[in-house]
Motif scaffolding. Structure first.
Motif, PDB file in Angstrom:
ATOM      1  N   ASP A  15       0.825  -1.220   0.000  1.00  0.00           N
ATOM      2  CA  ASP A  15       0.000   0.000   0.000  1.00  0.00           C
ATOM      3  C   ASP A  15       0.858   1.268   0.000  1.00  0.00           C
ATOM      4  N   GLN A  16       2.135   1.106  -0.126  1.00  0.00           N
ATOM      5  CA  GLN A  16       3.031   2.271  -0.138  1.00  0.00           C
ATOM      6  C   GLN A  16       3.621   2.542  -1.524  1.00  0.00           C
ATOM      7  N   GLY A  17       2.847   2.173  -2.537  1.00  0.00           N
ATOM      8  CA  GLY A  17       3.278   2.537  -3.886  1.00  0.00           C
ATOM      9  C   GLY A  17       3.099   4.028  -4.120  1.00  0.00           C
ATOM     10  N   VAL A  18       3.726   4.522  -5.169  1.00  0.00           N
ATOM     11  CA  VAL A  18       3.653   5.953  -5.466  1.00  0.00           C
ATOM     12  C   VAL A  18       3.365   6.134  -6.954  1.00  0.00           C
ATOM     13  N   ARG A  19       2.453   7.063  -7.259  1.00  0.00           N
ATOM     14  CA  ARG A  19       2.259   7.440  -8.664  1.00  0.00           C
ATOM     15  C   ARG A  19       2.685   8.890  -8.831  1.00  0.00           C
ATOM     16  N   TRP A  20       3.468   9.100  -9.853  1.00  0.00           N
ATOM     17  CA  TRP A  20       3.973  10.443 -10.193  1.00  0.00           C
ATOM     18  C   TRP A  20       3.513  10.716 -11.603  1.00  0.00           C
ATOM     19  N   HIS A  21       2.990  11.909 -11.838  1.00  0.00           N
ATOM     20  CA  HIS A  21       2.501  12.196 -13.183  1.00  0.00           C
ATOM     21  C   HIS A  21       2.859  13.620 -13.571  1.00  0.00           C
ATOM     22  N   SER A  22       3.290  13.800 -14.816  1.00  0.00           N
ATOM     23  CA  SER A  22       3.585  15.162 -15.248  1.00  0.00           C
ATOM     24  C   SER A  22       3.418  15.297 -16.751  1.00  0.00           C
ATOM     25  N   GLU A  23       3.062  16.502 -17.159  1.00  0.00           N
ATOM     26  CA  GLU A  23       2.977  16.779 -18.587  1.00  0.00           C
ATOM     27  C   GLU A  23       4.168  17.628 -19.019  1.00  0.00           C
ATOM     28  N   GLY A  24       5.156  17.666 -18.165  1.00  0.00           N
ATOM     29  CA  GLY A  24       6.396  18.341 -18.547  1.00  0.00           C
ATOM     30  C   GLY A  24       6.318  19.852 -18.504  1.00  0.00           C
ATOM     31  N   SER A  25       5.221  20.390 -17.964  1.00  0.00           N
ATOM     32  CA  SER A  25       5.196  21.842 -17.780  1.00  0.00           C
ATOM     33  C   SER A  25       5.784  22.112 -16.406  1.00  0.00           C
ATOM     34  N   GLY A  26       5.355  23.125 -15.729  1.00  0.00           N
ATOM     35  CA  GLY A  26       6.034  23.501 -14.497  1.00  0.00           C
ATOM     36  C   GLY A  26       5.836  22.584 -13.295  1.00  0.00           C
ATOM     37  N   GLU A  27       4.905  21.639 -13.366  1.00  0.00           N
ATOM     38  CA  GLU A  27       4.594  20.914 -12.136  1.00  0.00           C
ATOM     39  C   GLU A  27       4.308  19.434 -12.362  1.00  0.00           C
ATOM     40  N   TYR A  28       4.189  18.710 -11.263  1.00  0.00           N
ATOM     41  CA  TYR A  28       3.853  17.285 -11.331  1.00  0.00           C
ATOM     42  C   TYR A  28       2.898  16.950 -10.192  1.00  0.00           C
ATOM     43  N   ASN A  29       2.155  15.837 -10.348  1.00  0.00           N
ATOM     44  CA  ASN A  29       1.281  15.343  -9.273  1.00  0.00           C
ATOM     45  C   ASN A  29       1.919  14.124  -8.654  1.00  0.00           C
ATOM     46  N   ILE A  30       1.647  13.947  -7.378  1.00  0.00           N
ATOM     47  CA  ILE A  30       2.161  12.746  -6.733  1.00  0.00           C
ATOM     48  C   ILE A  30       1.106  12.218  -5.777  1.00  0.00           C
ATOM     49  N   GLU A  31       0.903  10.904  -5.757  1.00  0.00           N
ATOM     50  CA  GLU A  31      -0.069  10.318  -4.830  1.00  0.00           C
ATOM     51  C   GLU A  31       0.379   8.917  -4.428  1.00  0.00           C
ATOM     52  N   THR A  32      -0.147   8.475  -3.293  1.00  0.00           N
ATOM     53  CA  THR A  32       0.180   7.135  -2.822  1.00  0.00           C
ATOM     54  C   THR A  32      -0.816   6.150  -3.442  1.00  0.00           C
ATOM     55  N   ILE A  33      -0.308   5.023  -3.898  1.00  0.00           N
ATOM     56  CA  ILE A  33      -1.187   4.033  -4.525  1.00  0.00           C
ATOM     57  C   ILE A  33      -0.888   2.642  -3.977  1.00  0.00           C
ATOM     58  N   GLU A  34      -1.748   1.740  -4.304  1.00  0.00           N
ATOM     59  CA  GLU A  34      -1.553   0.331  -4.019  1.00  0.00           C
ATOM     60  C   GLU A  34      -0.769  -0.228  -5.205  1.00  0.00           C
ATOM     61  N   ARG A  35       0.346  -0.903  -4.952  1.00  0.00           N
ATOM     62  CA  ARG A  35       1.070  -1.507  -6.081  1.00  0.00           C
ATOM     63  C   ARG A  35       1.643  -2.841  -5.655  1.00  0.00           C
ATOM     64  N   GLU A  36       1.223  -3.868  -6.340  1.00  0.00           N
ATOM     65  CA  GLU A  36       1.632  -5.224  -6.000  1.00  0.00           C
ATOM     66  C   GLU A  36       3.118  -5.443  -6.315  1.00  0.00           C
ATOM     67  N   ALA A  37       3.490  -5.073  -7.544  1.00  0.00           N
ATOM     68  CA  ALA A  37       4.842  -5.393  -8.018  1.00  0.00           C
ATOM     69  C   ALA A  37       5.885  -4.454  -7.416  1.00  0.00           C
ATOM     70  N   GLN A  38       7.004  -5.026  -7.025  1.00  0.00           N
ATOM     71  CA  GLN A  38       8.135  -4.190  -6.610  1.00  0.00           C
ATOM     72  C   GLN A  38       8.711  -3.539  -7.859  1.00  0.00           C
ATOM     73  N   GLY A  39       9.410  -2.454  -7.677  1.00  0.00           N
ATOM     74  CA  GLY A  39      10.064  -1.819  -8.820  1.00  0.00           C
ATOM     75  C   GLY A  39       9.198  -0.761  -9.468  1.00  0.00           C
ATOM     76  N   THR A  40       9.527  -0.460 -10.710  1.00  0.00           N
ATOM     77  CA  THR A  40       9.024   0.767 -11.325  1.00  0.00           C
ATOM     78  C   THR A  40       8.482   0.533 -12.730  1.00  0.00           C
ATOM     79  N   THR A  41       7.388   1.201 -13.042  1.00  0.00           N
ATOM     80  CA  THR A  41       6.893   1.233 -14.418  1.00  0.00           C
ATOM     81  C   THR A  41       6.827   2.686 -14.871  1.00  0.00           C
ATOM     82  N   ILE A  42       7.429   2.970 -16.009  1.00  0.00           N
ATOM     83  CA  ILE A  42       7.363   4.319 -16.578  1.00  0.00           C
ATOM     84  C   ILE A  42       6.443   4.241 -17.794  1.00  0.00           C
TER      85      ILE A  42
END
Ligand code: ADP
Ligand code: MG
Length: 644
Positions: free
Chosen positions: A152-179
């Motif tokens: 339950d300590q996964g993280v989602r990061w999202h950005s459209e490459g302008s001045g800012e990004y969003n970040i939130e905590t998510i549920e993520r089963e798999a260890q590691g990272t998906t881009i």
């Protein structure tokens, strides 16, 4: 961990913002590097997991069968890169993807010129990491979970490459990272298996983890499906393989993956050393200088240390001396402890041994290139020559060997910087016992130095040293193959023939000049350095040359005021005229001019330029009015003659 687990919007660091703007603006020619960067991050993250699993109980077993997956989702216009590596927690995401944590990236930014073409090349050469995603993507989403955090300590990061990004905590089963990259319309052509496969092969073929390529969609065609799910890289660590199994192309493409340098390496050396302590060493001599080579004298990279194929760290500062900091390569040993720290590296006898081998093999490669000569050697010398010179100063053991590789300009070689000390010795006159050199700011100053006159007259070659480092170089290289290196601007010149004592008249003139100049000079002596110039300044046998004093001052060091000696050429018209001069004030002016000119000819600086200008002007006025007087006189004579 951050206090807030709520979704939030954050602003990028201003530097990131700057970098992103650059990325999004027209870097098409380099767009493919985004995949290299993402795969290399995935590989780094997998390496880190393996490494941490060695010592962290909680991670044991999670480091098995690590793979990197690249998938193409044409229906949604996306490319995804996934790994099962170490992952990131929320703080790490903010730190790593919201700021420019790497000093290297900062240096990259500082070196931008605003010229798109040039900057684009820098990006290719240097790699700007994760942010290169925005070259092709309109939106980037990162989902990640650190391998030692709960699901339950996964993280989602999202950005459209302008001045800012969003970040939130998510549920993520798999260890590691998906881009996840949502491609811009103009880059949709990348949603093609063959394209992506080619790019991966080109840049990432030798990544040590399997890279699996998946094409999503196409569900109706089962046979096609199986064909699109396959490992496409060659995961066997190249350096561990026997040399006879490897082709030239294998070595070249491995170099590209290792360094990101788009140019091919000049040469390489590959060794497997067996024995009580065994290791593999793969060394490359690059074809071009990375742009930050000279800046990063102390903060160096380029020699990767592996222990049994587990990447440990970049250990260039332990494995390569500074003067070979352009070398690139890999060292792998099974005989180092896996939990080795930087401090332990310092004391490891095995590493010392490997370092000595790196030095020897690197010099072998350079020597071979030097012997072949030609354009490749010239390019090498231009890119790395001044760095190699540091070796003469730093590495006593290899001094003579490095010295034999140095190339200089010379009075015999036109514009080329191509004379080695061995060439010089070969051309030496039978009775010549020293290697003569002159240091100066530029070749132009060197070539017109009065100090060369005596040598020209006797047809003796002089090396012309114009690199900043050359003064230091020669102060450490007093001898080469039992020939002394001597400055033409220092001490007494004992050049053969006219060693006759200067006559009394010349000595008296020198004495008179010394008296006129007083504290401005040490000694004034009649000498035989000069044939054309009236005078030149000479450092004493053990003193600092003017050039050295100047360099030290520029480096901000205190240099004691030293008085130069002045050598005069009694046969010169100016000195003959001075001998006849009875007006003491005028004699003093001429003496000062003589000294000032000698300083200027050396590229030296005058302590009182205004006084010099004033004296020259007085002389000019006197000379011109004298000329006018005599012209008027002769014109008057002419008219007298005509009227007579
Ligand atoms: P670099 O890889 O040279 O450090 P990048 O811009 O590529 O620079 O990445 C910045 C940082 O983000 C990395 O150092 C790493 O800590 C983190 N990072 C990027 N991608 C991943 C990934 N797939 N898994 C874990 N951490 C990552
Ligand atoms: Mg990276």
């Amino acid at each position: 961990m951050s206090e807030t687990q709520q979704p939030e919007t954050r602003a990028f660091d201003t530097e990131v913002h700057q970098l992103l703007k650059l990325m999004i603006n027209a870097l098409y020619s380099n767009r493919e590097i985004f995949l290299r960067e993402l795969i290399s991050n995935a590989s780094d993250a997998s390496d880190k997991l393996r490494f941490e699993a060695l010592t962290h109980e909680a991670l044991k077993g999670l480091d098995q069968n690590l793979e990197i997956e690249v998938s193409i989702d044409a229906d949604n216009g996306e490319i995804r890169v996934s790994d099962r590596g170490i992952g990131m927690n929320r703080d790490e995401v903010i730190e790593n993807l919201g700021t420019i944590a790497r000093s290297g990236t900062r240096k990259f930014l500082e070196s931008l010129s605003g010229d798109h073409k040039k900057d684009a090349r820098l990006i290719g050469q240097f790699g700007v990491g994760f942010y290169s995603s925005f070259i092709v993507a309109a939106e980037v989403t990162v989902e990640t979970r650190r391998a030692d955090e709960p699901a339950d300590q996964g993280v989602r990061w999202h950005s459209e490459g302008s001045g800012e990004y969003n970040i939130e905590t998510i549920e993520r089963e798999a260890q590691g990272t998906t881009i996840r990259l949502v491609l811009r319309d103009e880059h949709k052509d990348l949603l093609n298996r063959f394209q992506i496969e080619r790019i991966i092969r080109h840049y990432s073929n030798h990544i040590a983890f399997p890279i699996r390529l998946l094409e999503l969609g196409n569900k109706d065609d089962k046979d096609e499906q199986s064909d699109t799910d396959k490992v496409i890289n060659d995961t066997q660590a190249l350096w561990t393989r026997p040399k006879n199994e490897l082709s030239e192309d294998d070595y070249k493409s491995f170099y590209t993956g290792l360094t990101g340098d788009p140019e091919a390496p000049v040469s390489w050396a590959h060794h497997h050393v067996e024995g009580s302590q065994s290791y593999s060493l793969l060394l490359y001599l690059p074809g071009q200088a990375p742009y930050d080579l000279l800046i990063n004298r102390d903060e160096r990279e380029g020699m990767k240390l592996y222990i049994q194929r587990v990447f440990i760290m970049d250990a260039a500062d332990h494995l390569v001396p500074r003067y070979l900091r352009f070398m690139r390569g890999v060292v792998d040993s099974a005989d180092l402890p896996l939990n080795i720290s930087r401090e332990m590296l310092q004391d490891s006898p095995l590493l010392k041994k490997i370092r000595a081998t790196v030095v020897k093999r690197s010099l072998d490669l350079i020597e071979k290139l030097a012997n072949e000569g030609g354009e490749a050697w010239e390019t090498f010398w231009k890119a790395f020559g001044t760095i190699l010179k540091e070796g003469v100063i730093e590495d006593f053991e290899q001094r003579e060997r490095i010295a034999s590789l140095l190339r200089f300009a010379s009075t015999e070689s036109g514009h080329e910087v191509s004379t080695g000390l061995d060439d010089y010795i070969e051309r030496m006159k039978d009775d010549q016992d020293a290697i003569w050199y002159l240091t100066a700011d530029s070749l132009k100053v060197a070539r017109s130095s009065p100090h060369l006159e005596a040598f020209r007259k006797r047809d003796i070659e002089v090396l012309l040293l114009t690199d900043r480092i050359d003064e230091w170089l020669v102060s450490h290289l007093n001898q080469y193959k039992d020939k002394e290196l001597k400055s033409v601007a220092r001490g007494k010149l004992d050049l053969d023939e006219d060693k006759h004592e200067p006559d009394e008249q010349a000595k008296a003139l020198a004495g008179r000049i010394k008296k006129a100049l007083g504290e401005r000079v040490g000694n004034v002596v009649p000498g035989h350095r000069l044939t054309e110039s009236p005078g030149c300044v000479v450092a004493d046998e053990h003193g600092m040359t003017l050039q050295m004093q100047k360099l030290l001052r520029q480096a901000g060091q205190e240099v004691p005021e030293s008085k130069p000696d002045l050598e005069i050429n009694p046969g010169h018209e100016l000195l003959k005229a001075m001998r006849e001069e009875s007006d003491e004030d005028r004699f003093t002016d001429l003496a000062h001019l003589l000294l000032d000119q000698a300083l200027l000819a050396e590229g030296g600086e005058l302590a009182d330029p205004a006084a010099y200008v004033k004296r020259v002007n007085q002389l000019l006025v006197a000379a011109l009015s004298g000329k006018r007087d005599s012209e008027q006189a002769s014109a008057a004579e002419d008219s007298n003659a005509a009227s007579a």
